[in-house]
Scaffold this active site. Sequence first.
Site, PDB file in Angstrom:
ATOM      1  N   ASN A  47       0.858  -1.183   0.000  1.00 19.19           N
ATOM      2  CA  ASN A  47       0.000   0.000   0.000  1.00 19.19           C
ATOM      3  C   ASN A  47       0.900   1.240   0.000  1.00 19.19           C
ATOM      4  O   ASN A  47       1.485   1.567   1.019  1.00 19.19           O
ATOM      5  CB  ASN A  47      -0.898  -0.039   1.255  1.00 19.19           C
ATOM      6  CG  ASN A  47      -1.675   1.245   1.450  1.00 19.19           C
ATOM      7  OD1 ASN A  47      -1.787   2.066   0.535  1.00 19.19           O
ATOM      8  ND2 ASN A  47      -2.223   1.437   2.644  1.00 19.19           N
ATOM      9  N   LYS A  56       0.075   4.288  -0.232  1.00 20.59           N
ATOM     10  CA  LYS A  56      -0.556   5.472   0.357  1.00 20.59           C
ATOM     11  C   LYS A  56      -0.337   6.687  -0.571  1.00 20.59           C
ATOM     12  O   LYS A  56      -0.352   6.519  -1.779  1.00 20.59           O
ATOM     13  CB  LYS A  56      -0.009   5.723   1.766  1.00 20.59           C
ATOM     14  CG  LYS A  56      -0.076   4.440   2.618  1.00 20.59           C
ATOM     15  CD  LYS A  56       0.101   4.679   4.069  1.00 20.59           C
ATOM     16  CE  LYS A  56       0.005   3.333   4.788  1.00 20.59           C
ATOM     17  NZ  LYS A  56      -0.153   3.474   6.198  1.00 20.59           N
ATOM     18  N   HIS A 106      -9.694   1.016   4.142  1.00 20.58           N
ATOM     19  CA  HIS A 106      -8.437   1.151   4.905  1.00 20.58           C
ATOM     20  C   HIS A 106      -8.679   2.058   6.122  1.00 20.58           C
ATOM     21  O   HIS A 106      -9.476   3.001   6.051  1.00 20.58           O
ATOM     22  CB  HIS A 106      -7.344   1.736   4.010  1.00 20.58           C
ATOM     23  CG  HIS A 106      -6.004   1.731   4.678  1.00 20.58           C
ATOM     24  ND1 HIS A 106      -5.603   2.739   5.524  1.00 20.58           N
ATOM     25  CD2 HIS A 106      -5.000   0.819   4.655  1.00 20.58           C
ATOM     26  CE1 HIS A 106      -4.381   2.438   5.990  1.00 20.58           C
ATOM     27  NE2 HIS A 106      -4.007   1.285   5.473  1.00 20.58           N
ATOM     28  N   GLU A 118      -7.093   4.440   7.343  1.00 19.66           N
ATOM     29  CA  GLU A 118      -6.892   5.881   7.134  1.00 19.66           C
ATOM     30  C   GLU A 118      -8.113   6.506   6.456  1.00 19.66           C
ATOM     31  O   GLU A 118      -8.436   7.667   6.690  1.00 19.66           O
ATOM     32  CB  GLU A 118      -5.591   6.126   6.330  1.00 19.66           C
ATOM     33  CG  GLU A 118      -4.376   5.958   7.243  1.00 19.66           C
ATOM     34  CD  GLU A 118      -3.128   5.451   6.554  1.00 19.66           C
ATOM     35  OE1 GLU A 118      -3.012   5.555   5.326  1.00 19.66           O
ATOM     36  OE2 GLU A 118      -2.254   4.930   7.269  1.00 19.66           O
ATOM     37  N   GLU A 141      -5.672  -5.057  10.112  1.00 19.21           N
ATOM     38  CA  GLU A 141      -4.672  -4.038  10.408  1.00 19.21           C
ATOM     39  C   GLU A 141      -5.035  -3.318  11.700  1.00 19.21           C
ATOM     40  O   GLU A 141      -5.878  -2.404  11.693  1.00 19.21           O
ATOM     41  CB  GLU A 141      -4.592  -3.018   9.268  1.00 19.21           C
ATOM     42  CG  GLU A 141      -4.155  -3.616   7.955  1.00 19.21           C
ATOM     43  CD  GLU A 141      -3.514  -2.572   7.041  1.00 19.21           C
ATOM     44  OE1 GLU A 141      -2.387  -2.784   6.627  1.00 19.21           O
ATOM     45  OE2 GLU A 141      -4.158  -1.547   6.778  1.00 19.21           O
ATOM     46  N   GLY A 184       2.089   2.306  10.765  1.00 19.80           N
ATOM     47  CA  GLY A 184       3.029   3.421  10.669  1.00 19.80           C
ATOM     48  C   GLY A 184       3.659   3.803  11.994  1.00 19.80           C
ATOM     49  O   GLY A 184       4.263   4.865  12.119  1.00 19.80           O
ATOM     50  N   SER A 218       3.151  -2.077  10.224  1.00 22.08           N
ATOM     51  CA  SER A 218       4.598  -2.087  10.477  1.00 22.08           C
ATOM     52  C   SER A 218       5.283  -3.401  10.112  1.00 22.08           C
ATOM     53  O   SER A 218       6.210  -3.839  10.794  1.00 22.08           O
ATOM     54  CB  SER A 218       4.885  -1.711  11.942  1.00 22.08           C
ATOM     55  OG  SER A 218       4.434  -0.399  12.205  1.00 22.08           O
TER      56      SER A 218
HETATM   57  P1  PGA Z   1       2.661   0.377   7.584  1.00 22.80           P
HETATM   58  O1  PGA Z   1       1.208   0.573   6.915  1.00 22.80           O
HETATM   59  O2  PGA Z   1       3.233  -0.907   7.051  1.00 22.80           O
HETATM   60  O3  PGA Z   1       3.453   1.587   7.160  1.00 22.80           O
HETATM   61  O4  PGA Z   1       2.437   0.314   9.062  1.00 22.80           O
HETATM   62  C1  PGA Z   1       0.363  -0.507   6.656  1.00 22.80           C
HETATM   63  C2  PGA Z   1      -0.931  -0.026   6.034  1.00 22.80           C
HETATM   64  O5  PGA Z   1      -1.438   1.038   6.412  1.00 22.80           O
HETATM   65  O6  PGA Z   1      -1.495  -0.689   5.141  1.00 22.80           O
END
Ligand code: PGA
Length: 259
Positions: free
Chosen positions: A9, A11, A102, A104, A173, A179, A219
């Site tokens: 992803n 983003k 997602h 976010e 997730e 993140g 992460s």
């Molecule tokens: P990250 O994000 O690996 O940077 O923690 C994962 C995601 O949001 O899909």
Amino acid sequence: MEKKLFAGNWKMFQNVESAQIFVRRLRSLLQEGKLPLAKAEFVILPQAPLLSVFAETARASASSGFAWGPQNLYWEADGAFTGELSPRLAQEFGSTFALAGHSERRQFFGESDASAAKRALAALHFGMTPIFCVGENLAERDGGRLAAVLERQCQALLELAPTMPKRFVVAYEPVWAIGTGRTASASQAEEAHLVIRRIFSAAWGEERARTLEILYGGSVKPQNARELLSCPNVDGVLVGGASLDADNFFNIAVQAFQC
Ligand code: PGA
């Protein structure tokens, strides 16, 4: 599940040039033959305009060795929906996967359980495999509400999809692990994945739900991929930050299979 899915992803990162560099590098890494390709499937989820970079690659070579799709899409093919992405257009760019719901989107853009589910269904309708994201925040985990949150998020989807589609992917997730550098332990991931599989088993039947692919995200990096992917109910990973560099992303799979 023998085969593992590695989804990146991106983003709101990367541009045309860095996407082109990534695509070339990932393709050559895949061609080196270091990985058992029958066991690893790769999908990249870039910002929508970058889908064209992937579509160009596909035009240029018969097989790129990986798939792609948008991070979000709308549930109508077209119409007066400013700022949304048409699933038909995503499909025109060769998308075969699409993220839906997602965290976010849920946190910052008012995505609800119901709208996330509608987006996942739209992906299916337009021939793409949805990667339907679920997961609890820290307050929900600390309050002992993990199972209840997953149940609520998954039920919204199951209301619209009472039988299992040909292929369906769920990404677990935990919001507190995205993140932050803080990964769920393998046992925390396995526990949540089991909860999710039970929810889908109850609706779709045990046998069909066994083929449901459940990814862990939050992460993920080369250093923790192997442990997470060794869990019986972890069928792949959804990777944010560590998917931006082709070598790093590829290395997650290399570590997982210890090649
Ligand atoms: P990250 O994000 O690996 O940077 O923690 C994962 C995601 O949001 O899909």
